[in-house]
Design a protein around this motif. Structure first.
Motif, PDB file in Angstrom:
ATOM      1  N   PHE A  74      -1.584   6.314 -15.089  1.00 19.46           N
ATOM      2  CA  PHE A  74      -2.838   5.644 -14.754  1.00 19.46           C
ATOM      3  C   PHE A  74      -2.930   5.360 -13.257  1.00 19.46           C
ATOM      4  O   PHE A  74      -3.938   5.662 -12.615  1.00 19.46           O
ATOM      5  N   VAL A  75      -1.878   4.781 -12.687  1.00 17.12           N
ATOM      6  CA  VAL A  75      -1.898   4.450 -11.259  1.00 17.12           C
ATOM      7  C   VAL A  75      -1.958   5.728 -10.425  1.00 17.12           C
ATOM      8  O   VAL A  75      -2.709   5.813  -9.446  1.00 17.12           O
ATOM      9  N   ALA A  76      -1.179   6.731 -10.803  1.00 20.27           N
ATOM     10  CA  ALA A  76      -1.184   7.999 -10.067  1.00 20.27           C
ATOM     11  C   ALA A  76      -2.584   8.598 -10.037  1.00 20.27           C
ATOM     12  O   ALA A  76      -3.069   9.035  -8.980  1.00 20.27           O
ATOM     13  N   ASP A  77      -3.236   8.629 -11.167  1.00 23.74           N
ATOM     14  CA  ASP A  77      -4.585   9.183 -11.244  1.00 23.74           C
ATOM     15  C   ASP A  77      -5.557   8.357 -10.404  1.00 23.74           C
ATOM     16  O   ASP A  77      -6.415   8.903  -9.702  1.00 23.74           O
ATOM     17  N   PHE A  78      -5.393   7.040 -10.417  1.00 21.39           N
ATOM     18  CA  PHE A  78      -6.329   6.158  -9.719  1.00 21.39           C
ATOM     19  C   PHE A  78      -6.214   6.276  -8.207  1.00 21.39           C
ATOM     20  O   PHE A  78      -7.186   6.070  -7.487  1.00 21.39           O
ATOM     21  N   VAL A  79      -5.013   6.590  -7.715  1.00 28.23           N
ATOM     22  CA  VAL A  79      -4.832   6.664  -6.255  1.00 28.23           C
ATOM     23  C   VAL A  79      -4.764   8.107  -5.746  1.00 28.23           C
ATOM     24  O   VAL A  79      -4.281   8.357  -4.654  1.00 28.23           O
TER      25      VAL A  79
ATOM     26  N   PRO B  61       0.819  -1.223   0.000  1.00 25.35           N
ATOM     27  CA  PRO B  61       0.000   0.000   0.000  1.00 25.35           C
ATOM     28  C   PRO B  61       0.847   1.264   0.000  1.00 25.35           C
ATOM     29  O   PRO B  61       0.520   2.237  -0.700  1.00 25.35           O
ATOM     30  N   GLU B  62       1.948   1.258   0.755  1.00 28.89           N
ATOM     31  CA  GLU B  62       2.810   2.437   0.803  1.00 28.89           C
ATOM     32  C   GLU B  62       3.444   2.713  -0.560  1.00 28.89           C
ATOM     33  O   GLU B  62       3.548   3.872  -0.991  1.00 28.89           O
ATOM     34  N   GLU B  63       3.883   1.657  -1.252  1.00 23.94           N
ATOM     35  CA  GLU B  63       4.500   1.836  -2.572  1.00 23.94           C
ATOM     36  C   GLU B  63       3.494   2.373  -3.581  1.00 23.94           C
ATOM     37  O   GLU B  63       3.811   3.276  -4.373  1.00 23.94           O
ATOM     38  N   ILE B  64       2.300   1.807  -3.583  1.00 20.97           N
ATOM     39  CA  ILE B  64       1.285   2.254  -4.531  1.00 20.97           C
ATOM     40  C   ILE B  64       0.867   3.695  -4.237  1.00 20.97           C
ATOM     41  O   ILE B  64       0.723   4.521  -5.144  1.00 20.97           O
ATOM     42  N   TYR B  65       0.709   4.021  -2.965  1.00 19.60           N
ATOM     43  CA  TYR B  65       0.234   5.348  -2.563  1.00 19.60           C
ATOM     44  C   TYR B  65       1.282   6.431  -2.810  1.00 19.60           C
ATOM     45  O   TYR B  65       0.966   7.520  -3.302  1.00 19.60           O
ATOM     46  N   ASN B  66       2.526   6.118  -2.478  1.00 23.41           N
ATOM     47  CA  ASN B  66       3.576   7.139  -2.547  1.00 23.41           C
ATOM     48  C   ASN B  66       4.357   7.136  -3.851  1.00 23.41           C
ATOM     49  O   ASN B  66       4.901   8.183  -4.239  1.00 23.41           O
ATOM     50  N   SER B  67       4.446   5.986  -4.517  1.00 19.14           N
ATOM     51  CA  SER B  67       5.315   5.881  -5.697  1.00 19.14           C
ATOM     52  C   SER B  67       4.602   5.195  -6.857  1.00 19.14           C
ATOM     53  O   SER B  67       5.001   4.112  -7.306  1.00 19.14           O
ATOM     54  N   PRO B  68       3.527   5.790  -7.374  1.00 21.31           N
ATOM     55  CA  PRO B  68       2.871   5.188  -8.541  1.00 21.31           C
ATOM     56  C   PRO B  68       3.830   5.171  -9.724  1.00 21.31           C
ATOM     57  O   PRO B  68       4.571   6.123  -9.936  1.00 21.31           O
TER      58      PRO B  68
ATOM     59  N   PRO C  85      16.045  12.930 -13.690  1.00 23.77           N
ATOM     60  CA  PRO C  85      16.427  12.314 -14.962  1.00 23.77           C
ATOM     61  C   PRO C  85      15.724  10.977 -15.163  1.00 23.77           C
ATOM     62  O   PRO C  85      15.550  10.206 -14.223  1.00 23.77           O
ATOM     63  N   GLY C  86      15.309  10.725 -16.381  1.00 25.11           N
ATOM     64  CA  GLY C  86      14.694   9.449 -16.718  1.00 25.11           C
ATOM     65  C   GLY C  86      13.209   9.369 -16.475  1.00 25.11           C
ATOM     66  O   GLY C  86      12.549   8.443 -16.945  1.00 25.11           O
ATOM     67  N   ALA C  87      12.629  10.314 -15.745  1.00 24.06           N
ATOM     68  CA  ALA C  87      11.196  10.286 -15.474  1.00 24.06           C
ATOM     69  C   ALA C  87      10.416  10.777 -16.693  1.00 24.06           C
ATOM     70  O   ALA C  87      10.890  11.634 -17.441  1.00 24.06           O
ATOM     71  N   VAL C  88       9.220  10.229 -16.891  1.00 24.01           N
ATOM     72  CA  VAL C  88       8.375  10.668 -18.003  1.00 24.01           C
ATOM     73  C   VAL C  88       7.306  11.651 -17.532  1.00 24.01           C
ATOM     74  O   VAL C  88       6.600  12.248 -18.349  1.00 24.01           O
ATOM     75  N   GLY C  89       7.195  11.822 -16.216  1.00 23.89           N
ATOM     76  CA  GLY C  89       6.209  12.753 -15.701  1.00 23.89           C
ATOM     77  C   GLY C  89       6.327  12.917 -14.199  1.00 23.89           C
ATOM     78  O   GLY C  89       7.082  12.202 -13.532  1.00 23.89           O
ATOM     79  N   LEU C  90       5.595  13.887 -13.658  1.00 22.83           N
ATOM     80  CA  LEU C  90       5.518  14.111 -12.219  1.00 22.83           C
ATOM     81  C   LEU C  90       4.051  14.199 -11.825  1.00 22.83           C
ATOM     82  O   LEU C  90       3.212  14.702 -12.589  1.00 22.83           O
ATOM     83  N   ALA C  91       3.748  13.720 -10.622  1.00 21.08           N
ATOM     84  CA  ALA C  91       2.377  13.751 -10.125  1.00 21.08           C
ATOM     85  C   ALA C  91       2.360  14.381  -8.739  1.00 21.08           C
ATOM     86  O   ALA C  91       3.160  14.016  -7.870  1.00 21.08           O
ATOM     87  N   PHE C  92       1.455  15.321  -8.543  1.00 20.64           N
ATOM     88  CA  PHE C  92       1.315  16.031  -7.267  1.00 20.64           C
ATOM     89  C   PHE C  92      -0.079  15.749  -6.699  1.00 20.64           C
ATOM     90  O   PHE C  92      -1.093  15.938  -7.393  1.00 20.64           O
ATOM     91  N   ARG C  93      -0.133  15.327  -5.445  1.00 22.62           N
ATOM     92  CA  ARG C  93      -1.417  15.296  -4.759  1.00 22.62           C
ATOM     93  C   ARG C  93      -1.828  16.742  -4.453  1.00 22.62           C
ATOM     94  O   ARG C  93      -0.976  17.638  -4.372  1.00 22.62           O
ATOM     95  N   PRO C  94      -3.126  17.009  -4.249  1.00 25.61           N
ATOM     96  CA  PRO C  94      -3.544  18.370  -3.890  1.00 25.61           C
ATOM     97  C   PRO C  94      -2.810  18.916  -2.667  1.00 25.61           C
ATOM     98  O   PRO C  94      -2.498  20.108  -2.615  1.00 25.61           O
ATOM     99  N   ARG C  95      -2.492  18.059  -1.703  1.00 23.75           N
ATOM    100  CA  ARG C  95      -1.795  18.546  -0.505  1.00 23.75           C
ATOM    101  C   ARG C  95      -0.324  18.862  -0.774  1.00 23.75           C
ATOM    102  O   ARG C  95       0.348  19.469   0.052  1.00 23.75           O
TER     103      ARG C  95
ATOM    104  N   ALA D 293       5.569  12.780  -7.013  1.00 24.18           N
ATOM    105  CA  ALA D 293       5.896  11.384  -7.314  1.00 24.18           C
ATOM    106  C   ALA D 293       6.437  11.326  -8.728  1.00 24.18           C
ATOM    107  O   ALA D 293       5.880  11.912  -9.650  1.00 24.18           O
ATOM    108  N   ARG D 294       7.514  10.567  -8.886  1.00 21.73           N
ATOM    109  CA  ARG D 294       8.145  10.404 -10.197  1.00 21.73           C
ATOM    110  C   ARG D 294       7.446   9.286 -10.955  1.00 21.73           C
ATOM    111  O   ARG D 294       7.262   8.181 -10.435  1.00 21.73           O
ATOM    112  N   LEU D 295       7.072   9.553 -12.190  1.00 20.36           N
ATOM    113  CA  LEU D 295       6.399   8.544 -13.013  1.00 20.36           C
ATOM    114  C   LEU D 295       7.391   7.929 -14.002  1.00 20.36           C
ATOM    115  O   LEU D 295       8.081   8.652 -14.732  1.00 20.36           O
ATOM    116  N   GLU D 296       7.430   6.603 -14.008  1.00 20.60           N
ATOM    117  CA  GLU D 296       8.361   5.897 -14.887  1.00 20.60           C
ATOM    118  C   GLU D 296       7.734   5.518 -16.223  1.00 20.60           C
ATOM    119  O   GLU D 296       8.429   5.237 -17.199  1.00 20.60           O
ATOM    120  N   ARG D 297       6.391   5.478 -16.266  1.00 18.23           N
ATOM    121  CA  ARG D 297       5.694   5.150 -17.502  1.00 18.23           C
ATOM    122  C   ARG D 297       4.562   6.145 -17.693  1.00 18.23           C
ATOM    123  O   ARG D 297       3.939   6.590 -16.748  1.00 18.23           O
TER     124      ARG D 297
END
Length: 341
Positions: A232-237, A221-228, A265-275, A336-340
């Motif tokens: 798709f996973v980032a948006d879902f959580v 749960p910690e990996e999914i929540y903090n490091s999508p 480097p190497g990331a394809v995107g970044l995701a920010f929670r509202p907080r 959160a750094r997005l790899e895909r």
């Protein structure tokens, strides 16, 4: 965990006629694990559960349980319990007889039957309700009867299909605790299907996020929540501000996002929670287009030059109103750094 591959799905392919629901799924589940299959409707999670239960014959691949190939074994010989979303209780039978139903089919009678049923009801706190019928019970009590009915059969694996979706918010919290307690006390391997990320995060040892018949990410749960791993996973959580990295810059729907900090480097995107959005100061500015009070926090919708931003701030801080211009920042270090993609 004694066996990391107690239940294994190998190159599993599932279809309904010419429609492929699951293409080629590989998954191993350890003995005693509590695993969630998480994803939106149509992602293949319930279809996968039906195949494990023996209710759907695979078009290809193998299902192994405790070292044995059960791919073609009949459902009633798999030692797998299934708790349906609808509970599937017999309304004309008492709670005792509902729990005893499967045991009677196996030929158990007399004192042995009574002892098993009474132990099963005691394990879910329903000993005093044995003589009642399902219509006389609350939704949470009916759920516990369904759980006891499966558990008395001593399954090697217990499958639960959206187990809390029919309960109100308070009962869902109570049943989360109940499921965790029963699983911890019995050690049964448990797999539950859900579209509710909060439910999966609260209950599971590991979460399998599914999308369009394939596994998008597996983790705690910690990996999914903090490091999508993907958008798709980032948006879902719950990462509501998701931006792509292209040509060395962060891009929103309407242009470049001037976030603070060096892009990884190497990331394809970044995701920010509202907080993660820093409100009240910073190099960026947005107009408040929506605001809602959420108890301990206020939630804002900001109109920025590069697109809409969802932000959250402690309710004790200064409140902004509709139409206000608010300074804010998007610190890369919080994202959160997005790899895909």
């Amino acid at each position: 965990m004694s066996d990391p591959a107690y239940l294994s799905l190998e190159k599993l392919r599932l279809s309904y006629g010419s429609t492929v629901a699951v293409e080629s799924l590989d998954l191993t589940i350890g003995k005693g694990e509590l695993v969630a299959l998480l994803g939106p409707s149509g992602c293949g999670k319930t279809t996968t559960m039906r195949a494990i239960a023996g209710l759907l014959a695979p078009a290809g691949g193998t299902i192994r349980l405790d070292g044995a190939d059960i791919t073609r074994v009949a459902a009633n010989r798999r030692q797998i319990g299934l708790v349906f979303q609808s509970y599937a209780l017999f309304p004309h039978l008492t709670v005792f007889d509902n729990v005893a139903f499967g045991l009677r089919l196996k030929g158990l009678k007399g004192d042995g039957l009574r002892a098993k049923v009474e132990a099963g009801l005691a394990s879910v706190g329903l000993s005093a309700y044995a003589a009642r019928k399902p219509p006389e019970l609350s939704g949470g009590q009916q759920q516990r009867v369904a759980l006891a009915r499966s558990m008395v059969m001593e399954p090697k694996v217990l499958l639960l299909d959206e187990p809390l979706s029919n309960l109100d918010a308070r009962l869902r919290l109570d049943m989360r605790t109940e499921l965790q307690r029963v699983q911890a006390e019995t050690g049964v391997t448990m797999i539950f299907v859900t579209h509710d990320q909060a439910e999966a995060l609260a209950l599971a040892d590991r979460i399998v996020v599914m999308r369009e018949g394939r596994i998008e990410q597996i983790g705690t749960p910690e990996e999914i929540y903090n490091s999508p791993a993907s958008r798709f996973v980032a948006d879902f959580v719950g990462f509501e501000n998701i931006y792509a990295i292209r040509d060395g810059a962060l891009h929103g729907p309407k242009g470049v996002v001037p976030a603070s900090g060096d892009l990884p480097p190497g990331a394809v995107g970044l995701a920010f929670r509202p907080r993660h959005v820093a409100l009240g100061s910073g190099p960026l500015a947005g107009i408040v287009r929506g605001v809602s009070f959420a108890g301990g926090t206020r939630e804002y919708v900001l109109e920025a030059p590069f697109g809409t931003v969802k932000a959250e701030a402690d309710a004790s801080l200064k409140a902004y109103g509709l139409g206000d211009t608010v300074a804010f920042d998007l610190p890369v270090a919080r994202a959160a750094r997005l790899e895909r993609d």
